[in-house]
Design a protein around this motif. Structure first.
Motif, PDB file in Angstrom:
ATOM      1  N   VAL A 158       0.849  -1.173   0.000  1.00  0.00           N
ATOM      2  CA  VAL A 158       0.000   0.000   0.000  1.00  0.00           C
ATOM      3  C   VAL A 158       0.891   1.230   0.000  1.00  0.00           C
ATOM      4  CG1 VAL A 158      -1.806   1.253   1.200  1.00  0.00           C
ATOM      5  CG2 VAL A 158      -1.773  -1.231   1.276  1.00  0.00           C
ATOM      6  N   ARG A 159       0.681   2.142  -0.971  1.00  0.00           N
ATOM      7  CA  ARG A 159       1.548   3.303  -1.110  1.00  0.00           C
ATOM      8  C   ARG A 159       0.823   4.634  -0.937  1.00  0.00           C
ATOM      9  NH1 ARG A 159       6.425   1.779  -3.162  1.00  0.00           N
ATOM     10  NH2 ARG A 159       6.549  -0.319  -4.041  1.00  0.00           N
ATOM     11  N   GLU A 160      -0.501   4.630  -0.964  1.00  0.00           N
ATOM     12  CA  GLU A 160      -1.245   5.870  -0.880  1.00  0.00           C
ATOM     13  C   GLU A 160      -2.311   5.796   0.201  1.00  0.00           C
ATOM     14  OE1 GLU A 160      -2.850   6.803  -4.671  1.00  0.00           O
ATOM     15  OE2 GLU A 160      -0.900   6.982  -5.657  1.00  0.00           O
ATOM     16  N   THR A 161      -2.688   6.949   0.714  1.00  0.00           N
ATOM     17  CA  THR A 161      -3.781   7.065   1.659  1.00  0.00           C
ATOM     18  C   THR A 161      -4.887   7.861   0.989  1.00  0.00           C
ATOM     19  OG1 THR A 161      -2.353   6.974   3.601  1.00  0.00           O
ATOM     20  CG2 THR A 161      -4.501   7.997   3.890  1.00  0.00           C
ATOM     21  N   ALA A 162      -6.132   7.364   1.069  1.00  0.00           N
ATOM     22  CA  ALA A 162      -7.240   8.021   0.404  1.00  0.00           C
ATOM     23  C   ALA A 162      -7.430   9.438   0.921  1.00  0.00           C
ATOM     24  CB  ALA A 162      -8.530   7.216   0.605  1.00  0.00           C
ATOM     25  N   ILE A 218      -0.730  -4.662  12.509  1.00  0.00           N
ATOM     26  CA  ILE A 218      -1.044  -3.470  11.715  1.00  0.00           C
ATOM     27  C   ILE A 218      -0.075  -3.239  10.548  1.00  0.00           C
ATOM     28  CG2 ILE A 218      -0.973  -0.937  11.816  1.00  0.00           C
ATOM     29  CD1 ILE A 218      -2.622  -1.079  14.347  1.00  0.00           C
ATOM     30  N   PRO A 219       1.255  -3.371  10.723  1.00  0.00           N
ATOM     31  CA  PRO A 219       2.140  -3.113   9.581  1.00  0.00           C
ATOM     32  C   PRO A 219       1.855  -4.029   8.393  1.00  0.00           C
ATOM     33  CG  PRO A 219       3.389  -3.144  11.620  1.00  0.00           C
ATOM     34  CD  PRO A 219       2.019  -3.657  11.947  1.00  0.00           C
ATOM     35  N   PHE A 220       1.370  -5.224   8.667  1.00  0.00           N
ATOM     36  CA  PHE A 220       1.080  -6.170   7.590  1.00  0.00           C
ATOM     37  C   PHE A 220      -0.324  -5.952   7.017  1.00  0.00           C
ATOM     38  CE2 PHE A 220       3.863  -8.027  10.787  1.00  0.00           C
ATOM     39  CZ  PHE A 220       4.989  -8.294  10.030  1.00  0.00           C
ATOM     40  N   ALA A 221      -1.227  -5.466   7.851  1.00  0.00           N
ATOM     41  CA  ALA A 221      -2.606  -5.264   7.408  1.00  0.00           C
ATOM     42  C   ALA A 221      -2.817  -3.899   6.759  1.00  0.00           C
ATOM     43  CB  ALA A 221      -3.569  -5.419   8.596  1.00  0.00           C
ATOM     44  N   ARG A 222      -2.084  -2.882   7.231  1.00  0.00           N
ATOM     45  CA  ARG A 222      -2.317  -1.523   6.741  1.00  0.00           C
ATOM     46  C   ARG A 222      -1.124  -0.885   6.064  1.00  0.00           C
ATOM     47  NH1 ARG A 222      -6.177   1.471  11.233  1.00  0.00           N
ATOM     48  NH2 ARG A 222      -7.559  -0.295  11.658  1.00  0.00           N
ATOM     49  N   GLY A 223      -0.018  -1.603   5.987  1.00  0.00           N
ATOM     50  CA  GLY A 223       1.132  -1.086   5.264  1.00  0.00           C
ATOM     51  C   GLY A 223       1.988  -0.126   6.064  1.00  0.00           C
ATOM     52  N   ARG A 224       2.907   0.510   5.353  1.00  0.00           N
ATOM     53  CA  ARG A 224       3.855   1.413   5.978  1.00  0.00           C
ATOM     54  C   ARG A 224       3.204   2.760   6.280  1.00  0.00           C
ATOM     55  NH1 ARG A 224       8.948  -0.322   5.931  1.00  0.00           N
ATOM     56  NH2 ARG A 224       9.760   1.791   6.203  1.00  0.00           N
ATOM     57  N   ASN A 225       3.935   3.583   7.043  1.00  0.00           N
ATOM     58  CA  ASN A 225       3.456   4.903   7.416  1.00  0.00           C
ATOM     59  C   ASN A 225       3.241   5.770   6.182  1.00  0.00           C
ATOM     60  OD1 ASN A 225       3.001   7.318   8.988  1.00  0.00           O
ATOM     61  ND2 ASN A 225       5.131   7.873   8.565  1.00  0.00           N
TER      62      ASN A 225
END
Length: 266
Positions: free
Chosen positions: A1-5, A35-42
């Motif tokens: 995941v690279r973007e936040t809506a 969380i890091p695996f479910a929602r990706g990096r910061n």
């Protein structure tokens, strides 16, 4: 995941408080957390977009805005120039003078700098409520959890916050039941006496340091994983037995609960 809506919420009907997400994801690897695996990096929202969203909510009549995210203390590390959480909050307060109150969600005690605490002293609109993701108050447990702070760091944050803002109050997340030395007791669903006593001794002492300190207790044995003590390290294997079990409180807990619980009623 690279973007936040982009922000899509324009209001919270029937409420005086609204929430604004400032970041998503986490770059850390605590042993109990997925969380890091479910929602990706910061991934952080640009400061201007946050200020615009807060202004929209303030103009709509919302008295208070809460800045929230998964790990808000890591805000801005992924943005050009790496603007930190304190810098972004300063911009929001300056650009939205009509906002009555600004509140922060959970803070990592390992990443609370003086620049952030100074904002509490400089602008009374920033609510003096710090909710800390302590998770434990025993240093060995914190190391097994791969947390970035020790118990002394938590007390240091409380003292520095009180110095900056004498009316500061505190809350905390704590995990009870994280396995320490006795894997069999943890698997059977009974937190060890050593662990529970250490937690409540520390809590009682913290109450002496900061009378406004509150707490949330999660009493579960479901996630005693990856601590190097369990027979299986497979994250899909869960201990047998009840998901949530009662905790036998150390006498110090009676004092803690007696002071905190009445304030939480209602």
């Amino acid at each position: 995941v690279r973007e936040t809506a982009a922000h899509l919420i324009s209001g919270f009907e029937g409420r005086t408080r609204a929430f604004v997400q400032i970041q998503q994801g986490c770059d850390h690897r605590c042993t109990f957390c997925i969380i890091p695996f479910a929602r990706g990096r910061n991934r952080s929202i640009l400061p201007q977009a946050i200020a615009d969203q807060v202004r929209t909510l303030a103009e709509a009549g919302y008295k208070e805005v809460v800045l929230t995210g998964v790990d808000i203390c890591s805000y801005g590390a992924d943005l050009p120039g790496s603007p930190g959480l304190a810098a972004m909050i300063g911009q929001v307060l300056a650009r939205v003078p009509e906002l009555k109150r600004l509140r922060l969600s959970t803070l990592d005690p390992a990443a609370i700098g003086d620049d952030l605490l100074n904002l509490f002293a400089e602008d009374q609109r920033l609510m003096p409520h710090l909710h800390l993701s302590l998770q434990a108050m025993d240093d060995m447990v914190l190391k097994r959890m791969k947390r970035r702070h020790l118990s002394a760091d938590a007390f240091d944050v409380v003292c520095r916050a009180r110095k900056a803002r004498p009316d500061a109050v505190f809350g905390a997340d704590l995990i009870a039941g994280f396995a320490m030395r006795y894997a069999r007791e943890a698997l059977a669903g009974h937190p060890t006496d050593d662990e529970s006593r250490a937690v409540f001794r520390r809590l009682a002492h913290c109450l002496d340091v900061a009378p406004g300190f509150g707490m949330n207790l999660m009493m579960s044995n479901r996630d005693v994983l990856r601590c190097g003590l369990l027979p299986s390290r497979d994250p899909l294997v869960r201990p047998s037995g009840p998901a949530d079990v009662p905790l036998s409180f150390h006498p110090a807990a009676t004092r803690v609960l007696g002071l905190v619980t009445p304030r939480s009623v209602g």
